[in-house]
Every structure is written in C-alpha cells, then in structure tokens.
Design a protein around this motif. Structure first.
Motif: not given
Ligand code: FUC
Length: 788
Positions: A607-623
C-alpha cells in the motif's frame, strides 16, 4: 446511526487536555480548534465565551521563494560550480562510479554533496487572529460548541448572565463558503443587545484600518518576499459600530454578521510566482468580493454554502452501528468503554470533511502538513508539502472516498513543479533537454509553493528522487478511479512519460537488476545502489505509464522499452527471516537501519501501490506481514495511518482495529486532529483511507467486498465508495456477513466482483464462481448482489 457532529460541552479553557506539547495558545489551538475552510481560506474556531480568538489562514500566505532580497533564488538548487569547479552532477557521477567500483564508504561520504541550500525555503504563515472581546457577560451555562461536518458549519451557544443581571441566549455560527469565496461569522443574542470589541492581530505588519461603516481592512506585503496580501471584512449589524484606531466596537445590536474575504497575489507560475497585480488591484479585488457578498442575506450565503458543501460530503455515508450521543472529547477519552464505533465513524467522516475543506477543485495548491490550518509563523517542517509519505497520504482517501475533484489541486501543483524540476534534474543529474524531448523533472522530500525542487540541505532526509514517482502514483490514480481520458492525455500522461524516460536514463545495472544510485530509504539506513523503496516506486511508475499509454493508444514502441526496464527492476526480495528486505544486502531483520522506524518505505508495494497483493503473489504478503510485525503496531501519527492501510491490504481486519484502538489512545487530540506530534493532518487522512480499504479494495483488477472487516464491526453500512473503473459501491453487513451490495456503473465497462465468504448472484445476470463474478455493465445502471 450516521453521525456528523463533533460537539463539546465546555469551552477549551475548561476542557481536560492531553499533556501539553507546547504551552499556551498553540497547545490549546492544537487540541481544541475546530477547522473550517473552502479549500484556500481557513478558519479555526476556539469558541471561548468572553475572550475568543478566531485564527485566520490563507493557503497561499507563504514566506520564501523569489524575493528582491534573494535575486539568485533558484528553488534551493546549487546551480553554480563550487570552489573545485564542480557541479552537483559531477559529484553525482563520481558517487555512481565509486559505488560501482565497490568504494561504498567514499561514495556514501560524497552524497553529502547532493544537497541544496536552505535560503529561501520559507514557511507557511498564519494570517492572524480575529479577537472578540465580550464586554457584558458575567457568567454562563449550557455551553455547546459543535462542528456539523455535513454542512461545514460550526456553532457555539450558551445562556449568559449579563452584568446588568438578566439572562440571555447567545448563538454564533461560522462557515467558510466556497461559492462566495468568503468566511461568514454571525453572533446573535436573544433577550438583550450584544456588546463586543472586535480586532485583528497579525505579525505581518501592513495597514490595518477600522472604519465606522464596519470595515476592517488589512493589506500590505510580506517582509520576506514582498507577497501582497489583503483581507477585507465587513460587519453588518442592526446595532451601532464605533471604529477606533485599533478595533471596532459593536453595541446595541441583537446580531452582527462578518463577511470576510482574503487573498494574496500568489500565482503558481515559475519563476515569479505572482499574479502581477499591484497592491491596489489586489485590494480592489478582495474588497469587491466582500462588497458583493455583503449584499446577499445571511440565509442566502449560508444556503449556497451548505448546498455546495453537502453535495460533496453526503456522497459517502457510514454507519458502524455507532449510536452514542456524546461529546467528542468524552468519546475519545472513553473510547474503549463508551462507544468505539461512534468515535470511528466520526473520525472517518472528519477525514473526508477536512479533505473537502482544505483541497477544492480550483485551488492552486494542495493541502499541506496541516491542511490549511496553522496558528503560528514557525510551524513544524514549515507546514510544507512533504513527499516522502505525507503529501501522498493527504490524498489517499480522496478517490475511494468519492471526492476525485478534490485531487485537482494536487495534479495542478505537480504540473507546476515540472518546469523548475527540470532544472534540478539538470543541475544534479546532468540530464539535459534533447531535441524535441524534455529532460525529466526532479523534486525531493520537501517542497514549497515556489518551485522548491532541490534536495534538502541534508542528504539523509533531503534526497528522494523516487518521491516524484510516488506522488505521480496519486496523480495517476485520478485516471484509474474516474477513467477521465481527457485529463489523462492533457496532464497526467505527459508527466508520467517524461519521468519514465528520465529514469530510463538514470538507471544502471548492478548485479542482475537495474537500480538508481545513490539510494536512500526515507530517513533510515545506509546509502546504497538501489533499494526496495526506489525500485518499487520506479516499477510502479512504469506500470502506470504503460497502462496510461495503452488507454490512450499511444507510444507502443516506448511501452515495449518500458516493459523491458520494468522487468529488470526486481523490487522485492525476501530475507532470511522471511521479511521483505528494505536493502538488498540485508539478511536478517534489524541488522541494518533503525529497527522500529516509523517509515515502512519497503512496503509501498503493499500500500498504496499494488505490486504486492494476496491475489498475484501471496508469498510477498506473508513477507510483508513479517516486516510489519517487526516494525510493531505503535508509532506516531501518519505512520499509524500507513499501518492501518497496510494491514487492511494484508486482509487482517482485527489487527487493523487493534491498531485503530492504539491510535485513539495515543494519537488523537480532543478536536480529533491526529498528532505526530504536533498536529499533522496526514494521519487523519490515513485513517479515513484505511477504513475505505477495510471495507472495499479494488487494486487487483476486481472489487473486493469487505476485505478486512474486523470481528467487532458486526453490523454496518457504507454507501458511495468509489472503486477503480468508476463504480459506486454501497455495502451492508450483519453478523460480519455481507447482506447488501449495490454497484453503480458510472462509466460502463466490465465489472469484476469478489466476496470471500460466500458465493453470490448478480441480479440474475450471473453467478459467482470461486467467489468471483464478472459482467458487462451499462453506464448509469445499478447492479445488486445477492448472497447465496
Ligand atoms: C517525514 C517524517 C517526519 C515528519 C515529516 C513532516 O519526513 O519522517 O516524521 O512527518 O515528514
């Protein structure tokens, strides 16, 4: 129920305030003042009974910038070679070379050369205070002071016992009208006549004139930069007015109304930043506005104001099942015990209220660190436009909060930074204009109304070229939410394209990625070759630029080049502790930089950008979650706002609500201003944006309904949110489950919906599969979702 009023049952001098940060009036003002504004002109109401002070602001009243005193003013840039015959760009080249050779220490030391000068930076000023001295009240009871956010009107009332012994009822109303471009203040009394002495106090000198026909005129020019200013107030009354040299005495009146206009000769035009008006022309313009408005009745002016204000404010309604009818200070101090939902609803709408009041479509400047409200001439950080998070945050709740036109001053401001910013790009990075192309523009962490585009006078907080990409994300979002291709083509895309081309010239290869050099993660850690903050923002810049070019069907070859660059940026890496690395040489958490730093600059992709998101790359959300946990849930004003939005994007509503609880405990003043400290408005806007993100998200190409609903928000309703693609979204829920969703298509096009807890149908048009439904919409039609 919906709640729109912040009210108090005691005047500020009798209120229990938080432990003072500043003593005296500044402290009282910060904790109790109630803000009003029409975008440019601001008032803050204190509301004392006997000796009251009303603070007056105008957004453009700034010291600094071009001035006869500073003939060499150049936006703070170092534009001449130093004693070694070197320009900043020579050092920039050396720094890059030394970093590339592996001489990090030498390169890092040389970064001290990438600074600007401080002379001419200036500060946002306070115009002055209108003093109301009451001459006849002995004591009072039944005091209330109320800010009605739905109408933009503040009122004060009480019963007063006069020195003569009789009881009377006093009422006051205050508002600042956008249609009539003036502030209006009315004092009225039932039961006897009023007796007040009225005066203006200001530290800016000039001429201050009081006349028997009820005029107060203040005009002159600022000592620092010769900016002309003029305030013209007119008192209309059914009583008597006696002018003295230093005040107006109003008596034998049952009411008086003050109509007040104020302006300066500021213009957002490089290099002079002035309209070119003479002092007399400005005086005539401002006086004419007061005269014109004075001819209208109070009711007429007020109706035009409330119609105008409500048209924006009422677009979004919220009901979290808050129902306590308590004073705002009580709601704050008893947040947990009393009615947390009521306090949250009010704080939510307060963000929208202040956005409307501090950023209107025809303003030249965006809202600053305090919106437009300021009670002194040395506000912290000059109350400037800070672009390493603060100005961005001011505009976070604007689009999804259904106030897109309030972002126009931001777009206009960034556009005005392009021409002076090209000088900074040239002096500091030696990227010159080529034939038929622009060279790119730069500005850094702190900016002013006068084309201040240099890095700050210290590298560690001053240098931030990626700030341009970041604020351009706010600018680009105007298009994402409105689908307005006209503004995209005219204003937004040219800035994106120029910046995309500029960074294409700056990026260098390091290891296996393209990086900017030198890099600094806002206010934290070492100077490096590339870091997550810069790479992520530049990645987003290319993403936004490519999408814009495609929407306009232009520059397909450039798009290919930009895609190629974008793919080589590789912003995110996961470290040994499972965290998002802030620096590429970081291994474990905490080994570099300040561990619990308030900036979370490496998580902007969440946030506020969208490159890390639960839909495309949940591993980055976990990190990201690992990184956010490491930063902890406690911080100062705006940083709490960032945490709220980021945890909402991580889809953890309960965690968000717990952070909101901490915010109410430590981060909010009784007037519901967010404190850094001092009061800084970004935190307020961050909160409102966070609530929007808890209830609806649209950054992954679909509308996600109730993505981060906390368990304690059992029942509620929000209407009028805007999703990307220009859909209006109304939602209701009970026992934590969606009961109603209505989507209105404002521009036609495909709509994709997602609701995690259940399958659903859309008005018999389609059924969801795996919780998603996608359908074509017709502009103007509303689509209802039925939960299975
Ligand atoms: C950023 C922050 C500070 C402050 C300033 C105005 O630089 O790091 O905390 O909010 O902006």
């Amino acid at each position: 129920m919906e709640l729109h009023e912040l009210f108090y049952t005691k005047p500020p001098s009798k209120m229990k305030l938080k432990k003072p940060y500043y003593m005296g009036f500044k402290n009282i003002w910060e904790q109790t003042a109630l803000p009003l504004g029409n975008g440019s002109l601001g008032l803050t109401v204190i509301g004392e009974v006997k000796n009251d002070r009303l603070v007056l602001n105008h957004k453009t009243l700034w010291a600094g910038g071009p001035s006869p005193k500073r003939p060499d003013y150049c936006g703070g840039n170092i534009n001449k070679p130093d004693k070694f015959g070197k320009m900043p760009y020579d050092y920039y080249a050396e720094i890059r070379e030394e970093f590339q050779k592996g001489n990090d220490k030498k390169a890092s030391d040389l970064c001290e050369k990438l600074v600007g000068i401080s002379d001419g930076y200036g500060t946002y000023l306070c115009w002055g205070e209108l003093n109301f001295v009451n001459n006849d009240i002995k004591k009072y009871k039944n005091y209330t002071r109320t800010l009605d956010m739905s109408t933009g009107v503040c009122s004060v009332s009480y019963d007063a016992k006069l020195k003569s012994g009789e009881w009377v009822k006093d009422t006051r109303e205050y508002f600042v009208s956008h249609p009539d471009k003036c502030a209006v203040i009315r004092f009225a009394r039932e039961g006897a006549t009023l007796d007040y002495t009225l005066s203006l106090s200001t530290e800016h000198g000039g001429n201050l004139i009081y006349t028997d026909d009820g005029a107060i005129i203040h005009y002159g020019s600022l000592a620092d930069n010769n900016m002309n200013f003029c305030m013209s107030a007119k008192v209309l009354t059914n009583g008597e007015i006696i002018a003295a040299t230093d005040s107006l005495h109003i008596k034998n009146a049952t009411e008086f109304t003050i109509v007040l206009s104020a302006d300066t000769d500021y213009l957002d035009n490089y290099p002079d930043y002035r309209t070119g008006e003479t002092a007399e022309e400005l005086l005539n313009r401002v006086k004419a506005n007061t005269e014109l408005t004075s001819q209208k009745s109070f009711d007429e002016i007020q109706k035009a104001h409330t119609d105008d204000f409500t048209a924006l404010y009422a677009r979004v309604s919220i009901d979290l099942d808050g129902n306590a009818v308590n004073s705002a200070d009580k709601l704050l101090y008893k947040y947990n015990k009393l009615a947390p939902r009521s306090a949250e609803q009010l704080l939510y709408q307060y963000g929208r209220y202040m956005a409307i009041s501090s950023s209107r479509e025809d303003d030249m400047l965006p809202s600053n660190l305090q919106g437009i409200w300021n009670c002194c001439n040395d506000p912290k950080w000059s109350s400037d436009f800070h672009t390493n998070v603060n100005l961005q945050m001011n505009y976070w709740p604007i689009y999804n909060g259904n106030l897109a036109e309030c972002a126009k001053p931001l777009i206009r401001y960034i556009k005005a930074m392009v021409v002076p910013g090209r000088l900074t790009a040239e002096y500091y990075t030696n990227v010159k204009s080529g034939e038929g192309e622009q060279n790119g523009f730069l500005f850094h962490t702190q900016c002013t109304p006068f084309g201040w585009t240099c890095p700050g006078w210290e590298f560690n907080w001053g240098w931030s070229p990626a700030a341009v990409s970041w604020i351009l994300h706010n600018v680009y979002e105007y298009y994402e939410y409105t689908l307005d291709t006209e503004i995209l083509e005219k204003d937004i895309y040219p800035m994106l394209k120029e910046t995309a081309e500029y960074f294409a010239k700056l990026l260098v290869e390091h290891n296996d990625r393209l990086v900017t050099v030198p890099c600094f993660s806002p206010e934290n850690g070492p100077r490096t070759m590339g870091n997550t903050y810069e790479q992520a923002l530049i990645w987003q810049l290319y993403d936004n630029t490519i999408k814009s070019a495609k929407a306009l069907n232009v520059d397909s070859e450039l798009c290919e080049k930009w895609s190629d660059i974008q793919s080589k940026l590789k912003p995110y890496e996961i470290g040994a502790d499972g965290q998002i690395k802030e620096w590429y040489h970081e291994n474990h958490l905490g080994e570099i930089g300040e561990r619990h730093h308030r900036h979370m600059s490496h998580l902007l992709g969440l946030y506020p950008c969208n490159a890390m998101n639960w839909y495309d790359n949940p591993d980055l959300i976990k990190a990201s979650i690992v990184s956010m946990n490491d930063r902890t849930d406690k911080s100062t004003g705006w940083s709490m706002g960032q945490k709220i939005n980021s945890w909402a994007r991580a889809l953890d509503g309960d965690r968000v609500l717990s952070i909101i609880g901490t915010l109410f405990k430590n981060g909010i003043y009784p007037n519901f201003w967010d404190l850094h400290p001092p009061f800084q408005i970004d935190g307020n806007f961050g909160f409102t944006s966070g609530v929007n993100e808890m209830l609806m998200q649209s950054h992954c190409g679909f509308i996600h309904l109730l993505p981060a609903l906390p368990t304690a928000w059992e029942k509620g309703k929000i209407t009028g949110l805007i999703a990307r693609g220009n859909f209006t979204v109304d939602i209701e829920w009970k026992r934590g489950r969606l009961t109603v969703a209505r989507i209105t298509s404002n521009m036609g096009g495909k709509c994709k919906l997602y609701y995690a807890n259940s399958e659903f149908t859309v008005d018999g048009i389609c059924e969801s599969e795996n919780h998603f439904a996608e359908f074509d919409t017709i502009k103007g039609e509303t689509y209802c979702l039925n939960i299975k």
